[in-house]
Design an enzyme around this catalytic site. Structure first.
Site, mmCIF file in Angstrom:
data_model
loop_
_atom_site.group_PDB
_atom_site.id
_atom_site.type_symbol
_atom_site.label_atom_id
_atom_site.label_comp_id
_atom_site.label_asym_id
_atom_site.label_seq_id
_atom_site.Cartn_x
_atom_site.Cartn_y
_atom_site.Cartn_z
ATOM 1 N N LYS A 34 0.840 -1.207 0.000
ATOM 2 C CA LYS A 34 0.000 0.000 0.000
ATOM 3 C C LYS A 34 0.867 1.246 0.000
ATOM 4 C CE LYS A 34 -3.832 1.995 2.708
ATOM 5 N NZ LYS A 34 -4.631 1.858 3.945
ATOM 6 N N SER A 76 -9.581 1.560 3.339
ATOM 7 C CA SER A 76 -8.800 2.337 2.401
ATOM 8 C C SER A 76 -7.775 1.521 1.612
ATOM 9 C CB SER A 76 -8.072 3.453 3.146
ATOM 10 O OG SER A 76 -7.136 2.928 4.070
ATOM 11 N N SER A 78 -9.442 -0.716 7.540
ATOM 12 C CA SER A 78 -8.940 -0.576 6.168
ATOM 13 C C SER A 78 -8.256 -1.794 5.570
ATOM 14 C CB SER A 78 -7.983 0.606 6.085
ATOM 15 O OG SER A 78 -8.724 1.782 5.963
HETATM 16 N N1 GLN Z 1 -12.804 3.730 6.870
HETATM 17 C C1 GLN Z 1 -12.155 4.168 8.069
HETATM 18 C C2 GLN Z 1 -11.823 5.630 7.950
HETATM 19 O O1 GLN Z 1 -12.172 6.185 6.974
HETATM 20 C C3 GLN Z 1 -10.930 3.357 8.322
HETATM 21 C C4 GLN Z 1 -9.732 3.839 7.604
HETATM 22 C C5 GLN Z 1 -8.528 3.045 7.907
HETATM 23 O O2 GLN Z 1 -8.609 2.002 8.580
HETATM 24 N N2 GLN Z 1 -7.392 3.548 7.473
HETATM 25 O O3 GLN Z 1 -11.211 6.204 8.809
#
Ligand code: GLN
Length: 485
Positions: free
Chosen positions: A80, A155, A179
Site C-alpha cells: 500500500k 482504504s 482498512s
Molecule cells: N474507513 C475508516 C476511515 O475512513 C478506516 C480507515 C482506515 O482504517 N485507514 O477512517
C-alpha cells in the site's frame, strides 16, 4: 504451463526449489498480468518493474548457489502506498506527496525483503488512508475485480484488489478503523490486523497513531499467517511495537478447534444487509460442525463506537497532518504572498475534500472549550469499548461478526454522503479502538449477478493471533470458500 499467478506461497516455493520455474518467470508472469488487467482494475499506483526483476534474479542466484529460500523467497508482493519503500514514490494517494520519494524503507518492508520477497509495486488507497472505498484517492479509484462497477472497499482497496485479481500473491495494507478487513471482505480475500503493536509502524505514514497498524492480505489463511510471521515483532524504531514473542503461526494451523467457545454479539446483527446476515449464520453453523460452541454475548457500548472512532481518528489526523506545510515534505504552492499564505495555498491545493474534512473536525474536537466534551469523552468511551471486549473474552475464545453491514457498493453511490460512508465501518472500528486482533475471511457470496463476496470477521484477545489464524484456517478448509473473480 500452469498459471504462476494463481499459486499459494507453498505451491510457488515448491516449484521454485524443484527448479520447475524461476523467480524471474514468476515475476514476469505477474508483471504481464498487471500490464493486461490493471488498466481496468487500477490497483497499482506504481509498478516497480526493474526493481522487482532484479530482486527476482537475486532469488534465482541464491537458488542456483544451493541456498535455502527465505519464508517469502520468490513471492510477489504488493505494498500500500502509505508504507515506505526506499527509492520508490510514496504518494499516500495524495497530490500533497505526488513527487515524494521515500528516503528509507518501513521495517515491515525490510523484513519482507530479507525474507526474499519480490516487491511488484505500490497500491492505490484512499488519500492518507481516510475512507472506505478507495474513491478518495487523489489519482483514480480502484475497481472491484468481482464487479468493475463497484468499489473494492478501503482504504487499502488497491492491495485487496491486487490479491483478488492475482496481480500479487500477497500484499501489505494498513488498518486504522477497518482498512484491511473491510476491503478483504469486499474483494473476497483474507485480510488481517494484528494486535496494536504486533507489527512495527516504522515507515508507515501516520494517520491516527494510536490506531494505525500494518497487516497482511492473501488468498489463503496460510499465506496471511506466513506474511504476518515475517513482519511481526519488536522493533526498536517503533516504541509502541510490543516486546512479546512472535508465535509460530503456521504451526497452529490444522490443529482441531473442537471445544472453542465463539461469542456472537447481538449488537452486530442489527440493521445489516439480510443476505450478509444469512451467510454469517451459515458460517456459524459451520463452526458448530467443527465442534465449536456458539455463545450469544453482549458488547453494550458498540453503538458509540463510530462517534468515538471518528473523534479520536480525526483528532490524531489533524495533528499528524500538520507536517504537510509546504516546507518540509512534498508539495509547495508556487508564488505565495508570505509564510501563512504558503501554508494555506499548499494545504488547499494538496489535500482532497475528505482529508480537509477530517483536519477540520479534528482541530475542532481538540480546541479549547470543546476538548473535554469531545476528545476526552471519546477517550472514556474507548475505555468502555475495550472493557466490553475484555469481559467478553472471560467467557469466549473468539468473537464472530460480519466484517461489513453492506456488500460492495457502486462507485459514486456513497461519495457525497460522508456519514453513510462512515457508518459502513461500524463492525470494524470497535476492535481498532480496543487494540485487539481481527481477521476477515471469505464467507460465501450474495445471490445477485455477479455474486459479490461476503466477509466474516473473527476477533480474539490481545496477542492471540495464533488462535485467530487457527480458527480462520479451520473455517476456510471446512467451507471451501474460495471465490474467483
Ligand atoms: N474507513 C475508516 C476511515 O475512513 C478506516 C480507515 C482506515 O482504517 N485507514 O477512517
Amino acid at each position: 504451463m500452469p498459471d504462476w499467478t494463481e499459486l499459494t506461497i507453498n505451491e510457488l516455493q515448491s516449484l521454485l526449489t524443484s527448479r520447475q520455474v524461476s523467480a524471474e518467470e514468476v515475476t514476469r508472469a505477474h508483471l504481464e498480468r498487471i500490464a493486461s488487467k490493471d488498466s481496468e482494475i487500477r490497483a497499482y499506483l506504481t509498478v516497480a518493474e526493474e526493481r522487482a526483476l532484479e530482486q527476482a534474479r537475486a532469488v534465482d542466484r541464491r537458488l542456483a548457489a544451493g541456498e535455502p529460500l527465505g519464508p517469502l523467497g520468490g513471492v510477489p508482493v504488493a505494498v500500500k502506498d502509505v508504507i515506505l519503500i526506499r527509492g520508490l514514490a510514496n504518494t499516500c494517494a495524495s497530490k500533497m506527496l505526488e513527487n515524494f520519494i521515500a528516503p528509507y524503507s518501513a521495517t515491515a518492508v525490510e523484513r519482507m525483503e530479507q525474507a526474499g520477497a519480490i516487491i511488484l509495486g505500490k497500491t492505490n488507497c484512499d488519500e492518507f488512508a481516510m475512507g472506505s472505498s478507495t474513491e478518495n484517492s487523489g489519482f483514480y479509484p480502484t475497481h472491484n475485480p468481482h464487479d468493475l462497477s463497484r468499489v473494492p472497499g478501503g482504504s487499502s482497496g488497491g492491495s485487496a484488489a491486487a490479491v483478488a485479481a492475482r496481480l500479487a500473491t500477497v500484499a501489505l495494507g494498513s488498518d486504522t478503523g477497518g482498512s484491511i478487513r473491510q476491503p478483504a471482505a469486499f474483494c473476497g480475500v483474507v485480510g488481517m490486523m494484528g494486535t496494536y503493536g504486533r507489527v512495527s509502524r516504522y515507515g508507515l505514514v501516520a494517520f491516527a497513531s494510536s490506531l494505525d497498524h500494518i497487516g497482511p492480505f492473501g488468498r489463503s489463511v496460510r499465506d496471511v499467517a506466513r506474511l504476518l510471521g515475517v513482519i511481526a515483532g519488536r522493533d526498536p524504531r517503533d516504541s509502541t511495537s510490543a516486546d512479546v514473542p512472535v508465535e509460530n503461526y503456521e504451526a497452529a494451523l490444522g490443529r482441531p478447534v473442537t471445544g472453542f467457545k465463539i461469542g456472537v454479539p447481538e449488537e452486530y446483527f442489527k440493521g445489516l444487509n439480510p443476505e450478509i446476515g444469512d451467510n454469517i449464520q451459515k458460517g456459524l453453523h459451520l463452526f458448530g460442525r467443527l465442534g465449536c460452541e456458539i455463545v450469544p454475548i453482549r458488547l453494550p457500548h458498540t453503538e458509540y463506537a463510530i462517534a468515538c472512532y471518528y473523534i479520536i481518528c480525526t483528532a490524531e489526523a489533524s495533528s499528524n497532518l500538520a507536517r504537510y506545510d509546504g516546507v518540509r515534505y512534498g508539495l509547495r504552492a508556487p508564488n505565495p504572498a508570505g509564510l501563512r499564505d504558503l501554508y494555506k495555498q499548499t494545504r488547499h491545493q494538496g489535500f482532497g475534500p475528505e482529508v480537509k474534512r477530517r483536519i477540520m473536525l479534528g482541530t475542532y474536537v481538540l480546541s479549547s472549550g470543546y476538548y473535554d466534551a469531545y476528545y476526552l469523552k471519546a477517550q472514556q468511551v474507548r475505555a468502555l469499548i475495550t472493557r466490553d471486549f475484555v469481559e467478553a473474552f472471560d467467557e469466549v475464545d473468539a468473537i464472530v461478526t460480519p466484517t461489513s453491514p453492506i456488500p460492495p457498493f457502486k462507485l459514486g453511490e456513497r461519495l457525497n454522503d460522508p456519514l453513510q460512508m462512515y457508518l459502513a465501518d461500524i463492525y470494524t472500528v470497535t476492535a481498532s479502538l480496543a487494540g485487539i486482533p481481527g481477521i476477515s475471511i471469505p464467507c460465501g457470496t450474495t445471490r445477485g449477478h455477479p455474486p459479490l463476496p461476503v466477509g466474516m470477521q473473527i476477533l480474539a484477545r490481545h496477542f492471540d493471533e495464533a488462535r485467530l489464524l487457527q480458527l480462520a484456517e479451520a473455517f476456510e478448509r471446512e467451507g471451501g470458500f474460495h471465490i474467483h473473480p
